[in-house]
Design a protein around this motif. Sequence first.
Motif, PDB file in Angstrom:
ATOM      1  N   TRP A  25       0.850  -1.218  -0.050  1.00 29.54           N
ATOM      2  CA  TRP A  25      -0.157  -0.010   0.171  1.00 29.54           C
ATOM      3  C   TRP A  25       0.847   1.253   0.045  1.00 29.54           C
ATOM      4  O   TRP A  25       0.396   2.180  -0.710  1.00 29.54           O
ATOM      5  N   TRP A  26       1.819   1.335   0.891  1.00 25.52           N
ATOM      6  CA  TRP A  26       2.711   2.602   0.756  1.00 25.52           C
ATOM      7  C   TRP A  26       3.700   2.771  -0.594  1.00 25.52           C
ATOM      8  O   TRP A  26       3.568   3.787  -0.811  1.00 25.52           O
ATOM      9  N   ILE A  27       3.859   1.748  -1.304  1.00 29.66           N
ATOM     10  CA  ILE A  27       4.531   2.139  -2.679  1.00 29.66           C
ATOM     11  C   ILE A  27       3.213   2.513  -3.461  1.00 29.66           C
ATOM     12  O   ILE A  27       3.564   3.481  -4.341  1.00 29.66           O
ATOM     13  N   LYS A  28       1.848   1.907  -3.560  1.00 33.34           N
ATOM     14  CA  LYS A  28       0.988   2.614  -4.378  1.00 33.34           C
ATOM     15  C   LYS A  28       0.757   4.052  -3.934  1.00 33.34           C
ATOM     16  O   LYS A  28       0.248   4.953  -4.824  1.00 33.34           O
ATOM     17  N   THR A  29       0.854   4.215  -2.646  1.00 36.40           N
ATOM     18  CA  THR A  29       0.224   5.674  -2.242  1.00 36.40           C
ATOM     19  C   THR A  29       1.356   6.619  -2.797  1.00 36.40           C
ATOM     20  O   THR A  29       0.987   7.714  -3.185  1.00 36.40           O
ATOM     21  N   PHE A  30       2.549   6.058  -2.843  1.00 34.89           N
ATOM     22  CA  PHE A  30       3.824   6.924  -3.178  1.00 34.89           C
ATOM     23  C   PHE A  30       3.655   7.270  -4.857  1.00 34.89           C
ATOM     24  O   PHE A  30       4.039   8.160  -5.253  1.00 34.89           O
ATOM     25  N   CYS A  31       3.041   6.117  -5.537  1.00 34.46           N
ATOM     26  CA  CYS A  31       2.905   6.274  -6.853  1.00 34.46           C
ATOM     27  C   CYS A  31       1.953   7.347  -7.106  1.00 34.46           C
ATOM     28  O   CYS A  31       2.517   8.246  -8.012  1.00 34.46           O
ATOM     29  N   TRP A  32       1.073   7.534  -6.424  1.00 32.93           N
ATOM     30  CA  TRP A  32      -0.058   8.715  -6.671  1.00 32.93           C
ATOM     31  C   TRP A  32       0.687   9.964  -6.182  1.00 32.93           C
ATOM     32  O   TRP A  32       0.503  11.061  -6.964  1.00 32.93           O
ATOM     33  N   ILE A  33       1.276  10.116  -5.216  1.00 30.05           N
ATOM     34  CA  ILE A  33       1.953  11.222  -4.694  1.00 30.05           C
ATOM     35  C   ILE A  33       2.847  11.814  -5.844  1.00 30.05           C
ATOM     36  O   ILE A  33       2.685  12.932  -6.125  1.00 30.05           O
ATOM     37  N   PHE A  34       3.732  10.977  -6.289  1.00 29.75           N
ATOM     38  CA  PHE A  34       4.677  11.550  -7.168  1.00 29.75           C
ATOM     39  C   PHE A  34       4.076  11.769  -8.601  1.00 29.75           C
ATOM     40  O   PHE A  34       4.623  12.454  -9.346  1.00 29.75           O
ATOM     41  N   MET A  35       3.023  11.037  -9.004  1.00 23.79           N
ATOM     42  CA  MET A  35       2.410  11.242 -10.124  1.00 23.79           C
ATOM     43  C   MET A  35       1.899  12.760 -10.127  1.00 23.79           C
ATOM     44  O   MET A  35       1.835  13.443 -11.122  1.00 23.79           O
ATOM     45  N   ILE A  36       1.192  13.155  -9.046  1.00 24.28           N
ATOM     46  CA  ILE A  36       0.622  14.211  -8.920  1.00 24.28           C
ATOM     47  C   ILE A  36       1.693  15.331  -8.668  1.00 24.28           C
ATOM     48  O   ILE A  36       1.711  16.417  -9.324  1.00 24.28           O
ATOM     49  N   MET A  37       2.789  15.144  -8.091  1.00 24.29           N
ATOM     50  CA  MET A  37       3.985  16.061  -7.926  1.00 24.29           C
ATOM     51  C   MET A  37       4.715  16.310  -9.378  1.00 24.29           C
ATOM     52  O   MET A  37       5.113  17.505  -9.569  1.00 24.29           O
ATOM     53  N   GLY A  38       4.625  15.234 -10.170  1.00 26.70           N
ATOM     54  CA  GLY A  38       5.239  15.396 -11.530  1.00 26.70           C
ATOM     55  C   GLY A  38       4.417  16.504 -12.338  1.00 26.70           C
ATOM     56  O   GLY A  38       5.074  17.356 -12.966  1.00 26.70           O
ATOM     57  N   VAL A  39       3.211  16.386 -12.395  1.00 32.53           N
ATOM     58  CA  VAL A  39       2.253  17.196 -13.172  1.00 32.53           C
ATOM     59  C   VAL A  39       2.317  18.672 -12.608  1.00 32.53           C
ATOM     60  O   VAL A  39       2.719  19.524 -13.222  1.00 32.53           O
ATOM     61  N   VAL A  40       2.594  18.778 -11.162  1.00 33.86           N
ATOM     62  CA  VAL A  40       2.666  20.094 -10.603  1.00 33.86           C
ATOM     63  C   VAL A  40       4.056  20.669 -10.759  1.00 33.86           C
ATOM     64  O   VAL A  40       4.059  22.027 -11.263  1.00 33.86           O
ATOM     65  N   GLY A  41       4.808  19.770 -10.496  1.00 36.70           N
ATOM     66  CA  GLY A  41       6.575  20.116 -10.997  1.00 36.70           C
ATOM     67  C   GLY A  41       6.600  20.493 -12.351  1.00 36.70           C
ATOM     68  O   GLY A  41       7.329  21.629 -12.569  1.00 36.70           O
ATOM     69  N   PRO A 138      13.969   0.553   2.163  1.00 34.24           N
ATOM     70  CA  PRO A 138      13.010  -0.588   2.158  1.00 34.24           C
ATOM     71  C   PRO A 138      12.439  -0.605   0.523  1.00 34.24           C
ATOM     72  O   PRO A 138      11.863  -1.607   0.195  1.00 34.24           O
ATOM     73  N   TYR A 139      12.200   0.628   0.041  1.00 33.46           N
ATOM     74  CA  TYR A 139      11.827   0.671  -1.459  1.00 33.46           C
ATOM     75  C   TYR A 139      12.471  -0.370  -2.225  1.00 33.46           C
ATOM     76  O   TYR A 139      11.768  -0.928  -3.090  1.00 33.46           O
ATOM     77  N   TYR A 140      13.633   0.011  -2.403  1.00 31.80           N
ATOM     78  CA  TYR A 140      14.425  -0.769  -3.226  1.00 31.80           C
ATOM     79  C   TYR A 140      14.286  -2.321  -2.973  1.00 31.80           C
ATOM     80  O   TYR A 140      14.122  -3.108  -3.701  1.00 31.80           O
ATOM     81  N   LEU A 141      14.437  -2.505  -1.522  1.00 28.88           N
ATOM     82  CA  LEU A 141      14.344  -4.084  -1.120  1.00 28.88           C
ATOM     83  C   LEU A 141      13.163  -4.673  -1.402  1.00 28.88           C
ATOM     84  O   LEU A 141      12.945  -5.814  -1.940  1.00 28.88           O
ATOM     85  N   LYS A 142      11.980  -3.898  -1.315  1.00 23.55           N
ATOM     86  CA  LYS A 142      10.515  -4.501  -1.615  1.00 23.55           C
ATOM     87  C   LYS A 142      10.565  -4.740  -3.361  1.00 23.55           C
ATOM     88  O   LYS A 142       9.997  -5.690  -3.631  1.00 23.55           O
ATOM     89  N   ILE A 143      11.140  -3.695  -4.023  1.00 19.98           N
ATOM     90  CA  ILE A 143      11.110  -3.905  -5.469  1.00 19.98           C
ATOM     91  C   ILE A 143      12.062  -4.914  -6.010  1.00 19.98           C
ATOM     92  O   ILE A 143      11.383  -5.863  -6.768  1.00 19.98           O
ATOM     93  N   ASN A 144      13.220  -5.197  -5.259  1.00 18.59           N
ATOM     94  CA  ASN A 144      13.884  -6.118  -5.450  1.00 18.59           C
ATOM     95  C   ASN A 144      13.525  -7.504  -5.310  1.00 18.59           C
ATOM     96  O   ASN A 144      13.279  -8.513  -6.356  1.00 18.59           O
ATOM     97  N   LYS A 145      12.496  -7.542  -4.203  1.00 20.96           N
ATOM     98  CA  LYS A 145      11.712  -8.881  -3.714  1.00 20.96           C
ATOM     99  C   LYS A 145      10.734  -9.243  -4.713  1.00 20.96           C
ATOM    100  O   LYS A 145      10.508 -10.425  -5.172  1.00 20.96           O
ATOM    101  N   ILE A 146       9.991  -8.379  -5.376  1.00 25.97           N
ATOM    102  CA  ILE A 146       8.979  -8.572  -6.304  1.00 25.97           C
ATOM    103  C   ILE A 146       9.252  -8.722  -7.824  1.00 25.97           C
ATOM    104  O   ILE A 146       8.471  -8.888  -8.632  1.00 25.97           O
TER     105      ILE A 146
END
Length: 156
Positions: A25-41, A138-146
């Motif tokens: 869930w936390w990676i999904k949340t950050f996906c949306w946060i950064f997609m919105i930040m990308g548009v605003v940025g 932890p993000y890198y470790l989780k991505i590496n795991k999946i």
Amino acid sequence: MNQELESQFDQFDKPEIIRRQLLPWWIKTFCWIFMIMGVVGFATIPFSFFTSNVNLSIYGFSSNTALSGIGIFIIAIITFKAYVGYSLWFEKENAISLAKIDAILGVVICIASMFILPFINDVNGHFSLRLELALLIPYYLKINKIEYEWDNLESI
């Protein structure tokens, strides 16, 4: 002929496997946060023609102007993170590779801002611990795991 039709319709009986379900869930949340930040940025670039004060900050780097070297660097980082978030959310083939690059790049930039910026900005040797590292590792470790499951699932 009849058997060919049956085999084509068998694919509709299979349950849908969605790669997104592999993400916590936390990676999904950050996906949306950064997609919105990308548009605003990205929108700050034309906005900066009308005002000289646009506050940008990420990983310890900050700027008050979008059209400065640091400002463009920050916008590029945010745009890349937005693209990674988009790739993960929409289950792109290269999403895991991009996410690994994103995590490693984030760690390198955080370390640079902790150890190099204090000498450049002349802040009297003050050391700043970047808390983003507590999520990037932890993000890198989780991505590496999946990664194996992600690469071996068919996207819809």
